[in-house]
Design an enzyme around this catalytic site. Structure first.
Site, PDB file in Angstrom:
ATOM      1  N   GLY A   1      43.657 -26.594  -6.748  1.00 25.85           N
ATOM      2  CA  GLY A   1      42.153 -25.554  -6.048  1.00 25.85           C
ATOM      3  C   GLY A   1      42.137 -25.087  -5.188  1.00 25.85           C
ATOM      4  O   GLY A   1      42.725 -24.386  -4.446  1.00 25.85           O
TER       5      GLY A   1
ATOM      6  N   ASN B   1      37.972 -33.111   0.964  1.00 28.20           N
ATOM      7  CA  ASN B   1      37.718 -31.623  -0.517  1.00 28.20           C
ATOM      8  C   ASN B   1      37.294 -31.757  -1.203  1.00 28.20           C
ATOM      9  O   ASN B   1      36.665 -31.397  -2.729  1.00 28.20           O
ATOM     10  CB  ASN B   1      38.801 -30.697   0.546  1.00 28.20           C
ATOM     11  CG  ASN B   1      39.067 -29.874  -1.176  1.00 28.20           C
ATOM     12  OD1 ASN B   1      38.016 -28.520  -1.203  1.00 28.20           O
ATOM     13  ND2 ASN B   1      40.001 -30.379  -2.245  1.00 28.20           N
TER      14      ASN B   1
ATOM     15  N   TYR C   1      25.361 -33.321  -9.241  1.00 29.64           N
ATOM     16  CA  TYR C   1      26.247 -32.565  -8.733  1.00 29.64           C
ATOM     17  C   TYR C   1      24.980 -32.233  -7.860  1.00 29.64           C
ATOM     18  O   TYR C   1      25.873 -31.749  -6.024  1.00 29.64           O
ATOM     19  CB  TYR C   1      27.142 -31.723  -8.842  1.00 29.64           C
ATOM     20  CG  TYR C   1      27.661 -30.999  -8.411  1.00 29.64           C
ATOM     21  CD1 TYR C   1      28.740 -31.065  -7.930  1.00 29.64           C
ATOM     22  CD2 TYR C   1      27.548 -29.174  -7.744  1.00 29.64           C
ATOM     23  CE1 TYR C   1      30.350 -30.391  -7.771  1.00 29.64           C
ATOM     24  CE2 TYR C   1      28.559 -28.508  -6.994  1.00 29.64           C
ATOM     25  CZ  TYR C   1      29.743 -28.661  -6.613  1.00 29.64           C
ATOM     26  OH  TYR C   1      30.806 -28.580  -6.247  1.00 29.64           O
TER      27      TYR C   1
ATOM     28  N   PRO D   1      41.593 -22.827 -10.825  1.00 26.56           N
ATOM     29  CA  PRO D   1      41.747 -23.358 -12.510  1.00 26.56           C
ATOM     30  C   PRO D   1      40.983 -23.526 -12.700  1.00 26.56           C
ATOM     31  O   PRO D   1      40.476 -24.207 -14.128  1.00 26.56           O
ATOM     32  CB  PRO D   1      43.267 -24.284 -12.070  1.00 26.56           C
ATOM     33  CG  PRO D   1      43.871 -23.392 -10.593  1.00 26.56           C
ATOM     34  CD  PRO D   1      42.698 -23.255 -10.311  1.00 26.56           C
TER      35      PRO D   1
HETATM   36  N1  NAD Z   1      35.831 -24.091  -7.249  1.00 27.87           N
HETATM   37  C1  NAD Z   1      34.130 -23.203  -6.944  1.00 27.87           C
HETATM   38  O1  NAD Z   1      33.862 -22.787  -7.450  1.00 27.87           O
HETATM   39  C2  NAD Z   1      33.459 -24.437  -5.199  1.00 27.87           C
HETATM   40  C3  NAD Z   1      32.011 -24.001  -4.926  1.00 27.87           C
HETATM   41  C4  NAD Z   1      31.565 -25.017  -4.262  1.00 27.87           C
HETATM   42  C5  NAD Z   1      32.050 -26.344  -3.638  1.00 27.87           C
HETATM   43  N2  NAD Z   1      32.859 -26.348  -4.020  1.00 27.87           N
HETATM   44  C6  NAD Z   1      34.015 -27.594  -3.761  1.00 27.87           C
HETATM   45  O2  NAD Z   1      35.315 -26.918  -3.287  1.00 27.87           O
HETATM   46  C7  NAD Z   1      36.169 -28.695  -3.607  1.00 27.87           C
HETATM   47  C8  NAD Z   1      37.347 -28.065  -4.145  1.00 27.87           C
HETATM   48  O3  NAD Z   1      36.979 -27.815  -4.958  1.00 27.87           O
HETATM   49  P1  NAD Z   1      37.878 -26.880  -6.855  1.00 27.87           P
HETATM   50  O4  NAD Z   1      37.121 -25.684  -6.872  1.00 27.87           O
HETATM   51  O5  NAD Z   1      38.988 -26.123  -5.658  1.00 27.87           O
HETATM   52  O6  NAD Z   1      38.503 -28.469  -7.194  1.00 27.87           O
HETATM   53  P2  NAD Z   1      39.075 -28.638  -8.321  1.00 27.87           P
HETATM   54  O7  NAD Z   1      38.325 -30.038  -9.061  1.00 27.87           O
HETATM   55  O8  NAD Z   1      39.698 -28.315  -8.671  1.00 27.87           O
HETATM   56  O9  NAD Z   1      40.200 -30.152  -7.473  1.00 27.87           O
HETATM   57  C9  NAD Z   1      39.395 -30.896  -6.420  1.00 27.87           C
HETATM   58  C10 NAD Z   1      40.786 -32.168  -6.459  1.00 27.87           C
HETATM   59  O10 NAD Z   1      39.955 -33.489  -6.088  1.00 27.87           O
HETATM   60  C11 NAD Z   1      41.213 -34.058  -6.705  1.00 27.87           C
HETATM   61  N3  NAD Z   1      40.178 -34.986  -6.910  1.00 27.87           N
HETATM   62  C12 NAD Z   1      39.400 -35.358  -7.469  1.00 27.87           C
HETATM   63  N4  NAD Z   1      39.043 -37.082  -8.218  1.00 27.87           N
HETATM   64  C13 NAD Z   1      39.896 -37.546  -6.636  1.00 27.87           C
HETATM   65  C14 NAD Z   1      39.542 -39.141  -6.388  1.00 27.87           C
HETATM   66  N5  NAD Z   1      38.588 -39.846  -6.791  1.00 27.87           N
HETATM   67  N6  NAD Z   1      40.500 -39.405  -5.217  1.00 27.87           N
HETATM   68  C15 NAD Z   1      41.470 -38.258  -4.782  1.00 27.87           C
HETATM   69  N7  NAD Z   1      41.395 -37.170  -5.241  1.00 27.87           N
HETATM   70  C16 NAD Z   1      40.706 -36.429  -6.171  1.00 27.87           C
HETATM   71  C17 NAD Z   1      41.831 -33.670  -7.914  1.00 27.87           C
HETATM   72  O11 NAD Z   1      42.893 -34.447  -8.643  1.00 27.87           O
HETATM   73  C18 NAD Z   1      41.972 -32.272  -7.476  1.00 27.87           C
HETATM   74  O12 NAD Z   1      43.019 -31.808  -7.052  1.00 27.87           O
HETATM   75  C19 NAD Z   1      35.092 -29.892  -3.750  1.00 27.87           C
HETATM   76  O13 NAD Z   1      34.512 -29.961  -2.697  1.00 27.87           O
HETATM   77  C20 NAD Z   1      34.244 -28.772  -4.827  1.00 27.87           C
HETATM   78  O14 NAD Z   1      32.812 -29.382  -5.221  1.00 27.87           O
HETATM   79  C21 NAD Z   1      34.573 -25.681  -5.162  1.00 27.87           C
END
Ligand code: NAD
Length: 251
Positions: free
Chosen positions: A17, A87, A151, A189
């Site tokens: 991500g 992140n 969230y 993804p």
């Molecule tokens: N994708 C979006 O649309 C979006 C929008 C707003 C905010 N965000 C924020 O951006 C950041 C990344 O989002 P994303 O969509 O890439 O998320 P994602 O779910 O695709 O990836 C998150 C990663 O964090 C890891 N993870 C989860 N719990 C964990 C733990 N306890 N210890 C270690 N690793 C852990 C997962 O294995 C994964 O690799 C997050 O903080 C999310 O809240 C994403």
């Protein structure tokens, strides 16, 4: 010369991500990036894919003892820490009626407690050189939904946590800046699989796109470019701020 040339960067949740996109861009700009993730298989594969300037360490960001081990490893391996990118997070869906207390707590532990733990563990090492801490929040910190009670509220805590740590660092004059990033909906993804899990994926994708006033979802590099800026010295006057990269979602 890259924009973050030779900086030592620790980035949590880097296996996939936005974290993966940030790691790739930071490495392209000359940084040495240590990604951590609790998904060891995916994390190791990502580090191998991104090249020799990206390393991987397994870490559950909710484990306080592991944070100390990771920081000890960073100091022993690289000698210093310039940038911490908090992140890693989970998205817990559901309304106040639907979400169990256990799931509510899990969202807070992964999304908020991990940032508290990361800042606390990293500050002593980062204070030796100064640096930048970047905390991932979300447009969901500003825009509420009936079905995102955990969230929404967890992500809303992050800009305020960021401000408090930023003011502490400013008072200590330790040279550390602390900022929050608030992405809108960005196609990763996991977002793809959320969309595909709905009864009408095409309609859901259209709704997600139209929710952003700009009319479309973001790409992972939209967040990664902002992270490169905040990691670099270009942002040396920015601290305690919340940077939206959301196509206008939070206006
Ligand atoms: N994708 C979006 O649309 C979006 C929008 C707003 C905010 N965000 C924020 O951006 C950041 C990344 O989002 P994303 O969509 O890439 O998320 P994602 O779910 O695709 O990836 C998150 C990663 O964090 C890891 N993870 C989860 N719990 C964990 C733990 N306890 N210890 C270690 N690793 C852990 C997962 O294995 C994964 O690799 C997050 O903080 C999310 O809240 C994403």
């Amino acid at each position: 010369m890259g924009r973050v040339q030779d900086k030592i960067i620790l980035l949590t949740g880097g296996a996939m991500g936005l974290g993966k996109a940030c790691a790739r861009r930071l490495a392209q700009e000359g940084a040495r990036v240590l990604i951590t993730d609790h998904n060891a298989e995916a994390g190791a594969a990502t580090a191998a894919e991104l090249g020799t300037n990206v390393d991987f360490l397994e870490q559950d960001v909710t484990d306080p003892a592991r944070w100390n081990e990771v920081i000890t490893h960073v100091e022993a391996t690289y000698g210093r820490l310039d940038v911490l990118v908090n992140n890693a997070a989970v998205t817990v869906f559901g309304s106040i009626a639907d979400v169990s207390y256990e799931d509510f707590r899990r969202c807070y532990t992964v999304d908020v407690d991990s940032i508290f733990l990361g800042c606390k563990a990293a500050l002593p090492l980062m204070s030796k050189t100064g640096g930048s801490i970047i905390n991932f929040s979300s447009a969901a910190a500003i825009n509420a939904s009936a079905d995102l009670v955990a969230y929404n509220s967890a992500k809303a805590a992050i800009p305020m946590l960021t401000k408090s740590v930023a003011l502490y660092c400013a008072r200590e004059k330790n040279g550390i800046r602390v900022n929050a990033v608030l992405p809108g909906t960005i196609m990763t993804p996991n977002v793809r699989s959320v969309i595909d899990g709905t009864p009408n994926p095409a309609e859901t994708e259209e709704l997600f796109s139209l929710a952003q006033p700009i009319g479309h979802m973001g790409e992972p590099d939209d967040a990664a470019h902002l992270v490169v800026y905040l990691a670099s010295n270009e942002s040396k006057f920015a601290t305690g701020a919340a940077f939206a990269v959301d196509g206008g979602l939070s206006i």
